[in-house]
Design a protein around this motif. Sequence first.
Motif, mmCIF file in Angstrom:
data_model
loop_
_atom_site.group_PDB
_atom_site.id
_atom_site.type_symbol
_atom_site.label_atom_id
_atom_site.label_comp_id
_atom_site.label_asym_id
_atom_site.label_seq_id
_atom_site.Cartn_x
_atom_site.Cartn_y
_atom_site.Cartn_z
ATOM 1 N N LEU A 88 -78.262 108.779 42.431
ATOM 2 C CA LEU A 88 -79.135 108.556 41.278
ATOM 3 C C LEU A 88 -80.418 107.842 41.679
ATOM 4 O O LEU A 88 -81.519 108.212 41.255
ATOM 5 C CB LEU A 88 -78.385 107.747 40.216
ATOM 6 C CG LEU A 88 -77.168 108.442 39.581
ATOM 7 C CD1 LEU A 88 -76.470 107.502 38.602
ATOM 8 C CD2 LEU A 88 -77.590 109.731 38.879
ATOM 9 N N LEU A 89 -80.297 106.800 42.528
ATOM 10 C CA LEU A 89 -81.486 106.082 42.978
ATOM 11 C C LEU A 89 -82.353 106.962 43.871
ATOM 12 O O LEU A 89 -83.589 106.897 43.819
ATOM 13 C CB LEU A 89 -81.074 104.820 43.733
ATOM 14 C CG LEU A 89 -80.506 103.668 42.895
ATOM 15 C CD1 LEU A 89 -80.018 102.549 43.799
ATOM 16 C CD2 LEU A 89 -81.545 103.150 41.914
ATOM 17 N N GLY A 90 -81.714 107.784 44.706
ATOM 18 C CA GLY A 90 -82.476 108.685 45.562
ATOM 19 C C GLY A 90 -83.288 109.678 44.756
ATOM 20 O O GLY A 90 -84.430 109.993 45.094
ATOM 21 N N ALA A 91 -82.697 110.179 43.670
ATOM 22 C CA ALA A 91 -83.427 111.117 42.811
ATOM 23 C C ALA A 91 -84.565 110.418 42.081
ATOM 24 O O ALA A 91 -85.652 110.986 41.918
ATOM 25 C CB ALA A 91 -82.459 111.746 41.799
ATOM 26 N N LEU A 102 -86.123 107.339 42.908
ATOM 27 C CA LEU A 102 -87.118 106.637 43.713
ATOM 28 C C LEU A 102 -87.659 107.471 44.877
ATOM 29 O O LEU A 102 -88.785 107.250 45.329
ATOM 30 C CB LEU A 102 -86.521 105.332 44.260
ATOM 31 C CG LEU A 102 -86.019 104.337 43.208
ATOM 32 C CD1 LEU A 102 -85.403 103.122 43.888
ATOM 33 C CD2 LEU A 102 -87.164 103.910 42.285
ATOM 34 N N LEU A 103 -86.855 108.389 45.396
ATOM 35 C CA LEU A 103 -87.268 109.165 46.561
ATOM 36 C C LEU A 103 -87.583 110.617 46.220
ATOM 37 O O LEU A 103 -88.054 111.360 47.088
ATOM 38 C CB LEU A 103 -86.166 109.128 47.641
ATOM 39 C CG LEU A 103 -85.739 107.742 48.128
ATOM 40 C CD1 LEU A 103 -84.603 107.877 49.137
ATOM 41 C CD2 LEU A 103 -86.911 106.990 48.732
ATOM 42 N N GLY A 104 -87.288 111.011 44.987
ATOM 43 C CA GLY A 104 -87.540 112.390 44.604
ATOM 44 C C GLY A 104 -86.542 113.374 45.165
ATOM 45 O O GLY A 104 -86.815 114.581 45.237
ATOM 46 N N ASP A 105 -85.349 112.891 45.567
ATOM 47 C CA ASP A 105 -84.324 113.785 46.099
ATOM 48 C C ASP A 105 -83.800 114.708 45.001
ATOM 49 O O ASP A 105 -83.675 114.309 43.834
ATOM 50 C CB ASP A 105 -83.151 112.991 46.678
ATOM 51 C CG ASP A 105 -83.532 112.242 47.951
ATOM 52 O OD1 ASP A 105 -84.601 112.554 48.515
ATOM 53 O OD2 ASP A 105 -82.764 111.352 48.363
ATOM 54 N N GLY A 155 -78.688 100.234 47.161
ATOM 55 C CA GLY A 155 -80.073 99.813 47.312
ATOM 56 C C GLY A 155 -80.507 99.779 48.764
ATOM 57 O O GLY A 155 -81.636 100.156 49.103
ATOM 58 N N GLY A 156 -79.614 99.337 49.642
ATOM 59 C CA GLY A 156 -79.938 99.283 51.059
ATOM 60 C C GLY A 156 -80.166 100.651 51.663
ATOM 61 O O GLY A 156 -81.089 100.850 52.466
ATOM 62 N N VAL A 157 -79.330 101.613 51.278
ATOM 63 C CA VAL A 157 -79.477 102.973 51.812
ATOM 64 C C VAL A 157 -80.792 103.595 51.352
ATOM 65 O O VAL A 157 -81.531 104.190 52.146
ATOM 66 C CB VAL A 157 -78.286 103.847 51.369
ATOM 67 C CG1 VAL A 157 -78.548 105.310 51.714
ATOM 68 C CG2 VAL A 157 -77.003 103.382 52.041
ATOM 69 N N VAL A 158 -81.094 103.465 50.073
ATOM 70 C CA VAL A 158 -82.321 104.060 49.526
ATOM 71 C C VAL A 158 -83.555 103.400 50.136
ATOM 72 O O VAL A 158 -84.569 104.058 50.391
ATOM 73 C CB VAL A 158 -82.327 103.950 47.993
ATOM 74 C CG1 VAL A 158 -83.656 104.416 47.416
ATOM 75 C CG2 VAL A 158 -81.185 104.775 47.406
ATOM 76 N N ALA A 159 -83.494 102.094 50.404
ATOM 77 C CA ALA A 159 -84.620 101.406 51.038
ATOM 78 C C ALA A 159 -84.769 101.813 52.499
ATOM 79 O O ALA A 159 -85.885 101.858 53.040
ATOM 80 C CB ALA A 159 -84.429 99.895 50.936
ATOM 81 N N GLN A 160 -83.652 102.125 53.149
ATOM 82 C CA GLN A 160 -83.684 102.483 54.563
ATOM 83 C C GLN A 160 -84.295 103.856 54.812
ATOM 84 O O GLN A 160 -84.940 104.086 55.838
ATOM 85 C CB GLN A 160 -82.252 102.443 55.125
ATOM 86 C CG GLN A 160 -82.155 102.598 56.626
ATOM 87 C CD GLN A 160 -80.713 102.657 57.095
ATOM 88 O OE1 GLN A 160 -79.980 103.576 56.751
ATOM 89 N NE2 GLN A 160 -80.298 101.669 57.864
ATOM 90 N N LYS A 161 -84.118 104.756 53.873
ATOM 91 C CA LYS A 161 -84.567 106.141 54.061
ATOM 92 C C LYS A 161 -86.063 106.239 54.382
ATOM 93 O O LYS A 161 -86.437 106.897 55.375
ATOM 94 C CB LYS A 161 -84.217 106.954 52.804
ATOM 95 C CG LYS A 161 -84.749 108.370 52.786
ATOM 96 C CD LYS A 161 -84.099 109.248 53.840
ATOM 97 C CE LYS A 161 -84.559 110.696 53.694
ATOM 98 N NZ LYS A 161 -84.017 111.572 54.753
ATOM 99 N N ALA A 165 -80.545 111.089 50.867
ATOM 100 C CA ALA A 165 -79.670 109.937 50.685
ATOM 101 C C ALA A 165 -78.423 110.323 49.905
ATOM 102 O O ALA A 165 -77.325 109.830 50.184
ATOM 103 C CB ALA A 165 -80.435 108.821 49.958
ATOM 104 N N GLY A 166 -78.571 111.202 48.911
ATOM 105 C CA GLY A 166 -77.427 111.613 48.112
ATOM 106 C C GLY A 166 -76.368 112.329 48.920
ATOM 107 O O GLY A 166 -75.171 112.065 48.780
#
Length: 319
Positions: free
Chosen positions: A119-122, A124-127, A174-180, A249-250
């Motif tokens: 959900l965060l990847g979609a 914040l990252l546009g996944d 949060g850590g994974v999404v920030a790391q990407k 990330a997802g």
Amino acid sequence: MMSTARPAPFRRPEVLAAGAATVTVVLWASAFVSIRSAGEAYSPGALALGRLLSGVLTLGVICLLRREGLPARPAWRGIAISGLLWFGFYMVVLNWGEQQVDAGTAALVVNVGPILIALLGARLLGDALPPRLLAGMAVSFAGAVTVGLSMSGEGGSSLFGVVLCLLAAVAYAGGVVAQKPALGHASALQVTTFGCLVGAVLCLPFTGQLVTEAADAPVSATLNMVYLGVFPTALAFTTWAYALARTTAGRMGATTYAVPALVVLMSWLALGEVPGLLTLAGGALCLAGVAVSRSRKRARAAAPDEVTEPRPENASRSA
């Protein structure tokens, strides 16, 4: 003249990324077995600090041998956030939470993490969130719930412990999404090394506990703590970052749903804990969901009326 479908070309980067993800989930699954031993002699903060220090030393030596420099400036924001949330806060809170709730409850709550990652990847990252990924995650989460329910009742649970495990899941996501994004500016080894260093600095207030408990801890517990730092941290987090740089990330988060199934198998082989039928069924669901989430649509075969005439032998091969 009928044409035959050509086999899919061998894609070395995808194979390497899949292999790296496999190494990660296997080592992360083995960590649960080692944490059981080390956690009996070390408090949550001391265990996290000892694990991170072992990881930093291992990664530091590898960086020196490979002559890795400092990450580029644009990568530092993601490294710092992932280091604080995932390497530092997550490890302490998860260790603490698992002391407050039984193993089944911890597994249930922490496995919310991959869903939050998607959900965060979609957001914040546009996944993208393809149907196969969502369906696979739903199947895997059902398997994780089944495994958790089959393990519940082995210890006490508390609302405080559930909150701690939920915080761990949020920090992990949060850590994974920030790391990407950081992986777009630095290598997997750099991102892992300096993220681990940030986490170790965050845990330095537990130094006194680590020194005191290490003096009284059995050798097996200390060796398990070192193992956690060298393999599930230094090696597995690096292979994770390598694979994450080559997919969304997802999809990477969904891959970690294989961990509960592997934990069941390793506990059976290493600890003699024979799983029940419900546990085995849950593990099978976890693996099936991962397979669905990682699958891709097959290329549509050419219809007979779509076949083109073969080119002359001396025709140019360039487009």
